[in-house]
Design an enzyme around this catalytic site. Structure first.
Site, PDB file in Angstrom:
ATOM      1  N   ARG A 104       0.811  -1.102   0.004  1.00  0.00           N
ATOM      2  CA  ARG A 104       0.082   0.096  -0.071  1.00  0.00           C
ATOM      3  C   ARG A 104       1.037   1.199   0.063  1.00  0.00           C
ATOM      4  O   ARG A 104       1.791   1.437   0.739  1.00  0.00           O
ATOM      5  CB  ARG A 104      -0.853   0.125   1.413  1.00  0.00           C
ATOM      6  CG  ARG A 104      -1.956  -0.807   1.292  1.00  0.00           C
ATOM      7  CD  ARG A 104      -3.151  -0.430   2.284  1.00  0.00           C
ATOM      8  NE  ARG A 104      -2.408   0.019   3.541  1.00  0.00           N
ATOM      9  CZ  ARG A 104      -3.252   0.396   4.437  1.00  0.00           C
ATOM     10  NH1 ARG A 104      -4.639   0.321   4.275  1.00  0.00           N
ATOM     11  NH2 ARG A 104      -2.768   0.786   5.694  1.00  0.00           N
ATOM     12  N   THR A 108      -1.389   7.397  -0.562  1.00  0.00           N
ATOM     13  CA  THR A 108      -2.697   7.462  -0.892  1.00  0.00           C
ATOM     14  C   THR A 108      -3.319   6.039  -0.559  1.00  0.00           C
ATOM     15  O   THR A 108      -4.782   5.838  -0.650  1.00  0.00           O
ATOM     16  CB  THR A 108      -2.380   7.085  -2.694  1.00  0.00           C
ATOM     17  OG1 THR A 108      -1.823   5.830  -2.931  1.00  0.00           O
ATOM     18  CG2 THR A 108      -1.881   8.330  -3.157  1.00  0.00           C
ATOM     19  N   ASP A 200       0.600  -3.801  12.056  1.00  0.00           N
ATOM     20  CA  ASP A 200       1.035  -4.005  10.643  1.00  0.00           C
ATOM     21  C   ASP A 200       1.410  -5.426  10.583  1.00  0.00           C
ATOM     22  O   ASP A 200       2.332  -5.662  11.219  1.00  0.00           O
ATOM     23  CB  ASP A 200       2.323  -3.141  10.232  1.00  0.00           C
ATOM     24  CG  ASP A 200       2.671  -3.311   8.950  1.00  0.00           C
ATOM     25  OD1 ASP A 200       2.930  -4.465   8.476  1.00  0.00           O
ATOM     26  OD2 ASP A 200       2.680  -2.201   8.097  1.00  0.00           O
ATOM     27  N   ASP A 203       4.731  -6.420   9.332  1.00  0.00           N
ATOM     28  CA  ASP A 203       5.957  -6.001  10.382  1.00  0.00           C
ATOM     29  C   ASP A 203       6.060  -7.056  11.538  1.00  0.00           C
ATOM     30  O   ASP A 203       7.242  -7.333  11.968  1.00  0.00           O
ATOM     31  CB  ASP A 203       5.860  -4.677  10.764  1.00  0.00           C
ATOM     32  CG  ASP A 203       6.310  -3.789   9.684  1.00  0.00           C
ATOM     33  OD1 ASP A 203       7.156  -3.911   8.832  1.00  0.00           O
ATOM     34  OD2 ASP A 203       5.872  -2.620   9.865  1.00  0.00           O
TER      35      ASP A 203
END
Ligand code: PRP
Ligand code: URA
Length: 209
Positions: A104, A108, A200, A203
């Site tokens: 991603r 945006t 995340d 991660d």
């Protein structure tokens, strides 16, 4: 309209609680993602067709059932979908595995494509797309659009946590795709993260933060 299955199995709920905990280590997180993927896959493969065969037991000939030769392909969305692959292969070891690389854009939130390698015979296969997080839905929608260009027999999506915004977007973009989720959370925050979510996923799986 797309069929959506949200898992209510106690084992999934329990494992999800530990997965969400900010104190869970990467090592434990990886193991849990794999285990939850196995459990969701059990539901996602519930409609695989069977055929009757005769099996000679030590006592008699039994009429038994085996999978009717339906071929599966799993397609993880890189990176975090990789964490689900071993979990689903534990149930369907003969499946093929394709890969789609997307990330991603942090500004945006739109998916940026960087890799796509799918099984050569994908037209003959049922595809299950793997990604633990369905946030805005952009990544899953893009990955499924790429896979559709190769005309597989069918496509399902398997995720661990979704936001209502992403689920709605995926249902609208691909109403023919069945969606299997471990949990449906409250909302997205201003940065496109699922709330309460788990942070995340990439991660946390790979220990990159
Ligand atoms: C995460 C996640 C999904 C995507 C979901 O990947 O694994 O692919 O975000 O968000 P969306 O529904 O808004 O598209 P990320 O972009 O962080 O890439 P990474 O797995 O390579 O870290
Ligand atoms: N990607 C993640 O890994 N987590 C989120 O909450 C949203 C997108």
């Amino acid at each position: 309209m797309a069929k959506v299955f949200i898992m209510d199995h106690p084992l999934i709920q329990h494992k999800l609680s530990i997965l969400r905990d900010e104190n869970t280590s990467s090592m434990e997180f990886r193991k849990l993602v794999e285990e939850i993927a196995t459990l969701i896959c059990y539901e996602a493969t519930r409609d695989l067709p069977l055929e009757e065969v005769e099996t000679k037991t030590p006592v008699a000939v039994a009429k038994t059932k085996v999978l009717a030769g339906k071929k599966l392909a799993f397609v993880p969305i890189l990176r975090a979908g990789l964490g689900m692959v071993d979990g689903v292969l534990a149930l369907v070891p003969a499946a093929r595995v394709g890969h789609i690389g997307l990330y991603r854009d942090p500004e945006t939130l739109m998916p940026v494509e960087y890799y796509c390698k799918l099984p050569a015979d994908i037209e003959e296969r049922e595809v299950i797309v793997l990604d633990p997080m369905l946030a805005t839905g952009g990544s899953a929608i893009d990955a499924i659009s790429q896979i559709k260009q190769r005309s597989p027999k069918s496509i399902k999506f398997m995720g661990i946590i979704a936001a209502p915004e992403g689920l709605e977007a995926l249902k609208n973009a691909h109403p023919d795709v069945e969606i299997y989720l471990g949990a449906l959370d409250e909302k997205l925050n201003d940065h496109g993260y699922i709330v309460p979510g788990l942070g995340d996923a990439g991660d946390r799986i790979f220990g990159t933060k």
